[in-house]
Design a protein around this motif. Structure first.
Motif, PDB file in Angstrom:
ATOM      1  N   ALA B  62      83.178 -44.997-202.688  1.00 27.91           N
ATOM      2  CA  ALA B  62      83.025 -46.314-203.059  1.00 27.91           C
ATOM      3  C   ALA B  62      81.460 -46.373-204.011  1.00 27.91           C
ATOM      4  N   PHE B  63      80.764 -45.707-203.179  1.00 33.62           N
ATOM      5  CA  PHE B  63      79.300 -45.488-204.047  1.00 33.62           C
ATOM      6  C   PHE B  63      79.095 -44.789-205.210  1.00 33.62           C
ATOM      7  N   GLY B  66      80.806 -47.192-207.734  1.00 29.74           N
ATOM      8  CA  GLY B  66      79.829 -48.287-207.880  1.00 29.74           C
ATOM      9  C   GLY B  66      79.007 -47.621-208.965  1.00 29.74           C
ATOM     10  N   VAL B  67      78.297 -46.611-208.861  1.00 34.86           N
ATOM     11  CA  VAL B  67      77.338 -46.318-209.764  1.00 34.86           C
ATOM     12  C   VAL B  67      78.090 -45.907-211.151  1.00 34.86           C
ATOM     13  N   ALA B  69      80.425 -47.692-212.408  1.00 33.56           N
ATOM     14  CA  ALA B  69      80.642 -49.020-212.832  1.00 33.56           C
ATOM     15  C   ALA B  69      79.324 -49.506-213.435  1.00 33.56           C
ATOM     16  N   PHE B  70      78.320 -49.169-212.776  1.00 34.09           N
ATOM     17  CA  PHE B  70      76.984 -49.810-212.950  1.00 34.09           C
ATOM     18  C   PHE B  70      76.488 -49.064-214.480  1.00 34.09           C
ATOM     19  N   THR B  72      78.313 -47.710-216.786  1.00 34.93           N
ATOM     20  CA  THR B  72      78.980 -47.992-218.001  1.00 34.93           C
ATOM     21  C   THR B  72      79.135 -49.460-218.202  1.00 34.93           C
ATOM     22  N   SER B  73      78.416 -50.351-217.503  1.00 30.47           N
ATOM     23  CA  SER B  73      78.819 -51.977-217.368  1.00 30.47           C
ATOM     24  C   SER B  73      78.142 -52.495-218.790  1.00 30.47           C
ATOM     25  N   ALA B  76      80.397 -51.804-221.423  1.00 35.33           N
ATOM     26  CA  ALA B  76      81.686 -52.157-221.532  1.00 35.33           C
ATOM     27  C   ALA B  76      81.707 -53.702-221.673  1.00 35.33           C
TER      28      ALA B  76
END
Lengths: 418, 227
Positions: B62-63, B66-67, B69-70, B72-73, B76
């Protein structure tokens, strides 16, 4: 309408949630794990909401649809939600005509609209000479969470018409065998005096010059210049080089397009035939015709055809090739009326080639130079030279300062010619 | 005029509801059919050796996600870019590309800038000859001679600039270099502006205040490229 697209606005929350949840599991922190649940709710909410599906209606009102050059025109735009769902986040940007600038208020508006509800906003534009069609208003609709958005274009075809009627087009004396208003070189039916000759048996009594008979006793007949129809092709110079203007002013192509519409009306009003062509990004050709309906067709083509787009093209085919294609369409007796700011030598060469091939050409040239020093002053001087070059070649040139009505420029030029 | 939603737009929520129902169904099966789920969990516990290790691995996954996703946020995130309708569409002013050509830094290069300087000089020369021919009502040859002799204008800089038979701008005079050093203009630009002013005087063209046209936007250079 574009397809709904995800904004990924909540992606950051998803990242924080996963990081917090992961750390909570590894570090055995139940409180942190509980806080991550809040993030999960946000992310899940963004996932389950459906994209908006706006059904909108636009109504645009002008306080003056036919203003004078320089007038300020108030625009009131109303957008109504005619769908059955509430639109939680609407961002509206009205499609101000590209050649006009907003001088007061803003054409942007943001609101929420329930079904059947409408919102109105207003702003003011400065009218410039020409026919300026509003572009479609752009509406961006987002769902309540902002995770989906849809872009919609709504149009109602509003036009600001800042033109005046032109009494006649500056044409050359070439005619068809049909009655029109272009003066031929021989005598016939018409109103302008041509010559007197000795009376012949059968001449109408109304044509006899009775004044001369009373003073000298000679019986003579008055002849008038024959008025016949002509076929005129309006050629708009819409090449990239013609898209020029001082800051904040409409460019030369927008002036030329507006003038072409006015001249088309004047040409058919004088019972002549008018066609349309362009030197620009795309070939354009409208077969010459006559009558009010045909003038409307010309105006429609000027408003819709890609060659006359409000924004400058990146590139255009060589003008020599376009001129060759145009020449192939011309019939014997056709004449051209070229609308060009004359900002390069190529268009001058093209006009001279038409003249050399016995196609009479007139030029109407909107002046967009401003002699503001350096290259701008040079551009004005060079344009003056091009005018002179064309006039030396026998081409009729009308220099039009768009600050003045086109009718005045044409009338002055025709008066100077006579 | 009305804008209505597309068919695809109306279909999309139905798909999402079906997906939600499928998720609930899977959850229900997991709860009802207790045996297979318990068996899978027991197998994983055996594999990792302890409950903590299993949970920690899930937490680490999950970590990492999450990183990722952060990171590439920012890329995106998308947003519609509405038009900018407040100002009239920006196009270059007539003659703007000449100014850019004269101000081009390549005009400063002693050898490689020769072509640029010559283009500026040639265009001004042609205009000057035509202007003198018109104002003096003389043949072009006569006008060209006057320009070559430098007798067409009282402006020394303009007269010398066009009197030079070939590009000699490498040897810029002191005044030109002064203009450059105080950061105002390249020598070519300085000479070109003086020459345009001189031509305008001969042509009887009134110039507006200098600098009023600064700050103009894009120029595609096609105006002069067409010549």
């Amino acid at each position: 309408m574009t397809d709904p697209s995800p904004t990924h606005r909540w992606r950051g929350v998803l990242a924080v949630t996963l990081v917090a949840g992961g750390l909570a599991l590894v570090a055995k922190r139940p409180a942190l794990l509980s806080s991550a649940v809040v993030g999960v709710v946000f992310v899940a909410y963004a996932r389950v909401t459906s994209p908006p599906s706006p059904t909108l209606e636009l109504d645009r009102r002008l306080d003056e649809a036919s203003p004078s050059h320089g007038d300020q025109v108030d625009v009131r735009t109303t957008v109504r939600n005619v769908g059955d769902r509430t639109l939680f986040d609407l961002r509206i940007v009205d499609g101000v005509p590209p050649a006009l600038a907003v001088v007061e208020g803003t054409p942007r508006h943001g609101t929420v609209l329930r079904p059947g509800e409408a919102t109105t906003f207003s702003y003011t534009v400065a009218a410039r000479r020409g026919r300026h069609r509003f572009e479609p208003a752009t509406v961006v609709a987002r769902d309540v969470g902002g995770s989906w958005e849809v872009e919609v274009q709504i149009d109602d075809g509003t036009t600001v018409d800042c033109t005046t009627d032109v009494p006649a087009a500056p044409l050359r004396g070439r005619t068809l065998e049909a009655v029109g208003r272009v003066l031929a070189d021989d005598s016939g039916a018409g109103t302008e005096f041509h010559q007197t000759r000795e009376y012949r048996r059968g001449d109408a009594l109304s044509r006899v010059d009775w004044n001369r008979y009373a003073s000298t006793g000679d019986l003579t007949t008055i002849e008038f210049r024959k008025e016949q129809a002509t076929r005129v092709i309006l050629v708009v110079d819409a090449r990239p080089v013609a898209y020029r203007a001082p800051e904040g002013d409409p460019h030369a192509v927008s002036y030329a397009v507006a003038a072409a519409g006015q001249l088309a009306r004047a040409i058919v009003d004088n019972r002549n035939h008018v066609g349309l062509a362009a030197f620009g990004r795309e070939p354009c050709w409208l077969e010459p015709g006559t009558g009010r309906n045909h003038a409307l067709r010309v105006q429609q083509r000027l408003a819709d055809h890609a060659a006359f787009g409000a924004r400058p093209p990146d590139d255009a085919p060589a003008v020599a090739d376009q001129a060759k294609a145009l020449q192939a369409r011309l019939e014997n007796g056709d004449q051209l009326l070229v609308l060009s700011p004359l900002l390069d030598d190529e268009v001058v060469e093209t006009v001279r080639r038409f003249e050399a091939e016995e196609t009479p050409v007139s030029v109407l040239s909107p002046d967009v130079t401003d002699a503001d020093g350096g290259g701008r002053t040079l551009a004005r001087i060079e344009r003056d030279h091009r005018h002179r070059t064309l006039r030396r070649a026998g081409v009729r040139v009308v220099d039009w300062d768009p600050e003045r009505p086109l009718s005045v420029a044409v009338t002055d030029a025709m008066g100077a010619q006579q | 005029m009305t804008a209505a939603p597309s068919t695809e737009n109306r279909v999309a929520p139905v798909g999402r509801v079906l997906l939600g129902l499928a998720g609930i169904l899977v959850l229900a099966v997991a709860v009802v059919a207790d045996g297979p789920v318990r068996g899978t969990v027991n197998a994983l516990l055996t594999l990792f050796g302890s409950e903590y290790l299993l949970v920690a691995v899930i937490g680490l996954v999950a970590f990492v996600v999450g990183v990722a996703a952060f990171v590439t946020s920012r890329e995106a995130a998308t947003q519609a870019a509405p038009p900018d309708p407040e100002r009239a569409v920006a196009v270059p002013a007539p003659g703007e590309s000449f100014d850019e050509m004269a101000a081009d830094w390549r005009c400063l290069l002693p050898g490689a800038g020769r072509e640029h300087r010559a283009a500026v000089q040639e265009r001004l020369h042609r205009t000057a000859v035509e202007t003198v021919a018109v104002s003096d009502d003389c043949a072009r040859e006569t006008a060209a001679r006057r320009v070559a002799e430098g007798t067409w204008t009282a402006d020394d800089v303009a007269a010398a600039y066009l009197a030079e038979p070939t590009d000699a701008t490498d040897a810029t005079d002191e005044e030109g270099w002064f203009e450059l050093l105080v950061g105002r203009q390249t020598p070519t630009q300085y000479r070109a502006e003086r020459t345009v002013s001189a031509i305008a005087d001969v042509a009887g063209v009134a110039q507006r205040d200098e600098g009023a046209g600064e700050g103009s936007e894009e120029a595609d250079g096609s105006e002069e490229a067409d010549r």
